[in-house]
Design an enzyme around this catalytic site. Structure first.
Site: not given
Ligand SMILES: [Zn+2]
Length: 155
Positions: A77, A80
């Site tokens: 991600c 993230c």
């Protein structure tokens, strides 16, 4: 502080003076602690700690004397990874006030399922074993701090 670890019995820190590994009980995270070997002062946890499994997660949420900030993330991600250094700043500033932990939803999918995490990063704040707030998306450290404070204060 990079070597902070978590298990179902506490937070494990290395003594900065002698290197001895010490386990800090979740129920004493807001108290001053000393190294069991050299009696040197141990600083409160000032970095995000990776949650290894659901048992450790349940233990820290249930027993922590500090509010627990949880970052649900995954290695693939992109946002993230953007939020990770911001979360490190938050954890450093919040040492002794909040505990910041990270849940890799690929490594511990059971937790992502249980909390219905549909987008990552998602951050949640737990106070005294209950979820007090949740937000999704990457954001700068100051915004994360504000989210935590409003979650803790709204109880
Ligand atoms: Zn020591």
């Amino acid at each position: 502080m990079a070597d902070l670890q978590l298990d179902s019995r506490g937070v494990i820190v290395s003594c900065p003076a002698c290197g001895q590994r010490n386990r800090l009980a979740f129920g004493k995270l807001d108290a001053e602690t000393r190294c069991g070997k050299c009696q040197g002062a141990l600083a409160p946890a000032g970095a995000p700690i990776e949650v290894p499994d659901a048992a450790a997660f349940d233990a820290v949420i249930a027993a922590s004397t500090l509010p627990v900030v949880v970052d649900f993330w995954a290695p693939w991600c992109g946002p993230c990874h953007m939020v990770a250094p911001e979360l490190e700043k938050v954890a450093r500033n919040a040492a002794g006030r909040y505990l910041v932990v990270k849940v890799n939803t690929d490594a511990v999918p059971e937790l992502g399922d249980r909390f219905g995490i549909r987008s990552i990063p998602t951050m949640a704040v737990f106070v005294s074993g209950r979820e007090a707030g949740r937000t999704s998306g990457a954001r700068p450290a100051a915004d994360i701090e504000a989210f935590i404070q409003s979650s803790v204060g709204q109880r």
